[in-house]
Design a protein around this motif. Structure first.
Motif, PDB file in Angstrom:
ATOM      1  N   LYS A 400       0.863  -1.190   0.000  1.00 20.32           N
ATOM      2  CA  LYS A 400       0.000   0.000   0.000  1.00 20.32           C
ATOM      3  C   LYS A 400       0.893   1.231   0.000  1.00 20.32           C
ATOM      4  O   LYS A 400       1.761   1.380   0.863  1.00 20.32           O
ATOM      5  CB  LYS A 400      -0.893  -0.012   1.259  1.00 20.32           C
ATOM      6  CG  LYS A 400      -1.838   1.167   1.364  1.00 20.32           C
ATOM      7  CD  LYS A 400      -2.990   1.039   0.377  1.00 20.32           C
ATOM      8  CE  LYS A 400      -4.037   2.127   0.608  1.00 20.32           C
ATOM      9  NZ  LYS A 400      -5.136   2.050  -0.381  1.00 20.32           N
ATOM     10  N   THR A 402       0.960   5.358   0.115  1.00 24.41           N
ATOM     11  CA  THR A 402       0.252   6.607   0.367  1.00 24.41           C
ATOM     12  C   THR A 402       1.283   7.702   0.589  1.00 24.41           C
ATOM     13  O   THR A 402       2.482   7.440   0.667  1.00 24.41           O
ATOM     14  CB  THR A 402      -0.652   6.487   1.615  1.00 24.41           C
ATOM     15  OG1 THR A 402       0.176   6.300   2.770  1.00 24.41           O
ATOM     16  CG2 THR A 402      -1.630   5.328   1.480  1.00 24.41           C
ATOM     17  N   GLU A 403       0.825   8.913   0.710  1.00 22.70           N
ATOM     18  CA  GLU A 403       1.732  10.033   0.944  1.00 22.70           C
ATOM     19  C   GLU A 403       2.476   9.898   2.271  1.00 22.70           C
ATOM     20  O   GLU A 403       3.547  10.476   2.447  1.00 22.70           O
ATOM     21  CB  GLU A 403       0.958  11.351   0.907  1.00 22.70           C
ATOM     22  CG  GLU A 403       0.429  11.688  -0.478  1.00 22.70           C
ATOM     23  CD  GLU A 403      -0.116  13.104  -0.557  1.00 22.70           C
ATOM     24  OE1 GLU A 403       0.186  13.904   0.363  1.00 22.70           O
ATOM     25  OE2 GLU A 403      -0.830  13.407  -1.521  1.00 22.70           O
ATOM     26  N   SER A 404       1.915   9.097   3.182  1.00 19.44           N
ATOM     27  CA  SER A 404       2.564   8.935   4.486  1.00 19.44           C
ATOM     28  C   SER A 404       3.578   7.797   4.505  1.00 19.44           C
ATOM     29  O   SER A 404       4.273   7.590   5.505  1.00 19.44           O
ATOM     30  CB  SER A 404       1.505   8.705   5.579  1.00 19.44           C
ATOM     31  OG  SER A 404       0.729   7.556   5.286  1.00 19.44           O
ATOM     32  N   GLU A 430      -0.637  -0.014  -7.165  1.00 19.63           N
ATOM     33  CA  GLU A 430      -0.365   1.188  -6.391  1.00 19.63           C
ATOM     34  C   GLU A 430       0.404   2.227  -7.210  1.00 19.63           C
ATOM     35  O   GLU A 430       0.193   3.436  -7.050  1.00 19.63           O
ATOM     36  CB  GLU A 430       0.411   0.823  -5.124  1.00 19.63           C
ATOM     37  CG  GLU A 430      -0.377  -0.003  -4.124  1.00 19.63           C
ATOM     38  CD  GLU A 430      -1.590   0.751  -3.589  1.00 19.63           C
ATOM     39  OE1 GLU A 430      -1.389   1.760  -2.887  1.00 19.63           O
ATOM     40  OE2 GLU A 430      -2.729   0.343  -3.895  1.00 19.63           O
ATOM     41  N   LYS A 433      -2.227   3.789  -9.385  1.00 16.56           N
ATOM     42  CA  LYS A 433      -3.117   4.619  -8.575  1.00 16.56           C
ATOM     43  C   LYS A 433      -2.462   5.944  -8.192  1.00 16.56           C
ATOM     44  O   LYS A 433      -3.112   7.002  -8.191  1.00 16.56           O
ATOM     45  CB  LYS A 433      -3.511   3.841  -7.315  1.00 16.56           C
ATOM     46  CG  LYS A 433      -4.425   4.582  -6.363  1.00 16.56           C
ATOM     47  CD  LYS A 433      -4.732   3.709  -5.143  1.00 16.56           C
ATOM     48  CE  LYS A 433      -5.588   4.448  -4.130  1.00 16.56           C
ATOM     49  NZ  LYS A 433      -5.856   3.606  -2.923  1.00 16.56           N
ATOM     50  N   ASN A 434      -1.153   5.895  -7.873  1.00 11.86           N
ATOM     51  CA  ASN A 434      -0.439   7.094  -7.436  1.00 11.86           C
ATOM     52  C   ASN A 434       0.330   7.777  -8.565  1.00 11.86           C
ATOM     53  O   ASN A 434       1.142   8.670  -8.313  1.00 11.86           O
ATOM     54  CB  ASN A 434       0.521   6.731  -6.300  1.00 11.86           C
ATOM     55  CG  ASN A 434      -0.202   6.380  -5.012  1.00 11.86           C
ATOM     56  OD1 ASN A 434      -0.651   7.262  -4.291  1.00 11.86           O
ATOM     57  ND2 ASN A 434      -0.323   5.084  -4.724  1.00 11.86           N
ATOM     58  N   ARG A 455       6.312  11.273  -4.144  1.00 17.63           N
ATOM     59  CA  ARG A 455       6.849  10.236  -5.035  1.00 17.63           C
ATOM     60  C   ARG A 455       8.342  10.427  -5.306  1.00 17.63           C
ATOM     61  O   ARG A 455       9.034   9.460  -5.659  1.00 17.63           O
ATOM     62  CB  ARG A 455       6.085  10.254  -6.368  1.00 17.63           C
ATOM     63  CG  ARG A 455       4.609   9.882  -6.253  1.00 17.63           C
ATOM     64  CD  ARG A 455       3.867  10.121  -7.554  1.00 17.63           C
ATOM     65  NE  ARG A 455       3.860  11.540  -7.907  1.00 17.63           N
ATOM     66  CZ  ARG A 455       3.328  12.039  -9.038  1.00 17.63           C
ATOM     67  NH1 ARG A 455       2.791  11.216  -9.920  1.00 17.63           N
ATOM     68  NH2 ARG A 455       3.349  13.333  -9.282  1.00 17.63           N
TER      69      ARG A 455
END
Length: 598
Positions: A400, A402-404, A430, A433-434, A455
């Motif tokens: 997963k 995410t930005e975190s 992922e 998605k990103n 990123r």
């Protein structure tokens, strides 16, 4: 004569072979990965050079090994020809792999091909000197007993058990053995093999074993194994047949020992496998499968003596039942799956997909069955991926982003050492998605985004090559541009196959009522990854169901039901095979399906 020592596994090999190191290791039963079949293109057959003379690094090795690996003495076994004594270490050792043993089993009427009948044979007297053969014929109500059956008997009176295959007498045993009647249901996949011992009296599964297909030592996929047969005319098919037969003998022996079963009471094996694996099991050269017009030697089901191909851990008169195939690339495993999914009796529109190295697809349009096979490649099994591995301890199976940060799920819960099929698919999901990758599958340039973009820290550049780092620490794992391309090819192959079949019966994607995912690897690919990468169209997300190892389930049903066995023969003849390479506009469709929905 040279000596090759592998201290960590306490192995010493003395050889005068002129083959490369990879071949020498495999001949001496040392496991080593080789997805490309030893052609120097996958970079998986890594060994660590400890001491002894080796030739300098060649250009092929330099392309496939990182600078750090080169400095640590890592070499590729397929590129090395030992000229002096060596000490080495094998990098990749066999581990505990996650193999799917079970699948959905529909209701069916139990009527196994094997049945037993207990009889009493009176003792001849001086007044009645009737020959034993005639006594057996009289008690069994038959006119003829095969000579091989009679020759195996000691002429005694008392209780005997006759063993029948359907209506044919295949053996006679001393005593009452009616309560001991077993069969084996087998799924032979290109990568994995599952064998289950079944009580034919009750239908209960006693126990099962699963293992990697022992033919892996001769090639990771169907084509490399066929190439091995072609390149080794004198021994190729014998080597491959022996590998799978020895494996099956070992699996049966293990189960029987564990469960206290006499293997002489196993009377039939029922096997589902793809067309190439079935040819190799029976010792039939599969060369025609690899080249146009892709006409196999046989597709009909076979029932032969099990011992005739070397299956010895079964009764001496056991039968081997091989399920039917449709074509070179729609094998008995898919026929078994289609039967388990009841596609032939469907009242609606069902899409059946078995995902593995090949993606086999069957579309049931209210009972009309059309099928195709697409070369998905081994990426979805974790192969041909830079940090790829099978689904074993240490493999990343979910990710997963995410930005975190990045969160990983690792099989066994320890530190990651590689990434398996479900993991690489999740990674690409992922990245899509990103927006780490563009619609055409290119990893974005680092200088195209601001250094404040989350990123930015994950994108790495090595010369002109870009990659995305998903782990740091001791074992650095990256998703390379090549990895993206491998998944992109699998996506394009499967999606284009789906669209081609939907177009063939002239319906819309939204007209499909259900999508059934089957197979060892399909079961580990969640809907969010299949849809998120674009392998399955988004409008089908809520229609996806999983039925597990339908190949073994079909073999199990075939073992326990003569009627189901006959129905599978009819089903195989009913399926219409479509060769995608001759479909009008298919090349254009394949290219269109390669784009990601970014």
């Amino acid at each position: 004569m040279v000596k090759i020592g592998i201290p960590r596994i306490n192995k010493n090999i003395i050889t005068d072979s002129q083959d490369n190191l990879l071949a020498i290791l495999l001949d001496n039963h040392v496991f080593i990965e080789r997805p490309c079949g030893g052609r120097g293109s996958c970079g998986k057959c890594k060994i660590k050079h400890i001491s002894g003379d080796l030739s300098p690094l060649g250009e092929d090795e330099k392309k496939l090994l990182t600078e750090q690996e080169q400095q640590e003495g890592i070499r590729l076994a397929c590129c090395l020809y030992p000229q002096s004594d060596l000490l080495i270490d094998v990098i990749a050792q066999e581990q505990n792999h996650k193999v799917l043993k079970d699948g959905y089993v529909p209701k069916f009427q139990q009527n196994p091909a094997i049945r037993k009948r207990v009889i009493e044979i009176p003792k001849p007297t001086i007044e009645d000197q009737t020959p034993y053969e005639d006594l057996f014929k009289r008690e069994l109500g038959i006119d003829h007993i095969d000579f091989e059956i009679m020759r195996s008997l000691k002429m005694e009176s008392g209780t005997f058990t006759a063993v029948y295959h359907i209506n044919q007498l295949i053996g006679i045993e001393k005593g009452n053995t009616s309560l001991s009647c077993y069969g084996v249901a087998v799924d032979i996949g290109t990568t994995t093999v599952v064998a289950s011992v079944i009580d034919l009296n009750t239908g209960a599964e006693i126990d099962s074993e699963a293992d990697l297909n022992a033919q892996k030592n001769f090639g990771q996929d169907v084509l490399t194994r066929i190439s091995y047969v072609q390149e080794n005319e004198d021994r190729g098919i014998r080597d491959l047949q022996k590998a799978i037969v020895d494996l099956l003998n070992g699996m049966i022996k293990t189960i029987c020992s564990r469960r206290g079963i006499d293997h002489n009471h196993i009377y039939e094996m029922s096997v589902a496998a793809n067309c190439t694996m079935m040819h190799m099991l029976l010792g039939v050269e599969p060369l025609a499968i690899a080249a146009a017009p892709y006409a196999p030697i046989f597709v009909e089901g076979k029932n032969i003596s099990a011992q005739s191909i070397g299956l010895v851990n079964v009764s001496r008169f056991a039968r081997l039942n091989c399920l039917p195939a449709v074509s070179a690339y729609i094998g008995a495993d898919i026929v078994a799956g289609a039967y388990v999914a009841n596609l032939q009796n469907a009242k609606n529109r069902i899409l059946f997909i078995d995902i593995g190295t090949n993606g086999e697809i069957v579309l049931s349009d209210k009972g009309r069955l059309v099928a195709c096979s697409c070369a998905a490649g081994p990426a979805l099994e974790g192969m041909n991926i830079s940090s790829g591995m099978r689904a074993a301890d240490g493999a990343i199976e979910e990710i997963k982003i995410t930005e975190s940060g990045i969160k990983l799920e690792v099989i066994g819960g320890g530190n990651p050492i590689g990434i398996c099929g479900s993991g690489i698919l999740a990674a690409i999901r992922e990245l899509v998605k990103n927006k780490f990758i563009t619609p055409n599958g290119m990893i974005i340039k680092r200088n195209s985004i601001d250094d404040s973009d989350f990123r930015y820290q994950y994108i790495e550049v090595n010369g002109k090559k870009r990659s995305v780092c998903i782990t740091g620490g001791v074992k650095k794992i990256t998703i390379t541009q090549g990895d993206v391309r491998q998944v992109q090819l699998a996506k394009s192959a499967i999606l284009s196959g789906i669209i081609a079949l939907v177009n063939k019966i002239d319906i819309h994607m939204s007209d499909l009522d259900e999508v059934i995912i089957a197979g060892q690897f399909g079961a580990h690919l969640p809907a969010k990854s299949l849809v998120g990468t674009g392998i399955i169209p988004s409008e089908l997300k809520e229609k996806i169901t999983y039925i597990g190892n339908s190949s073994k389930a079909g073999a199990y049903i075939s073992l326990l039901s003569v009627e189901a066995r006959n129905a599978m023969e009819k089903l195989a003849k009913k399926i219409e095979y479509t060769e995608l390479s001759v479909v009008d506009g298919y090349e254009r469709l394949f290219i269109e399906c390669s784009r990601f929905n970014v």
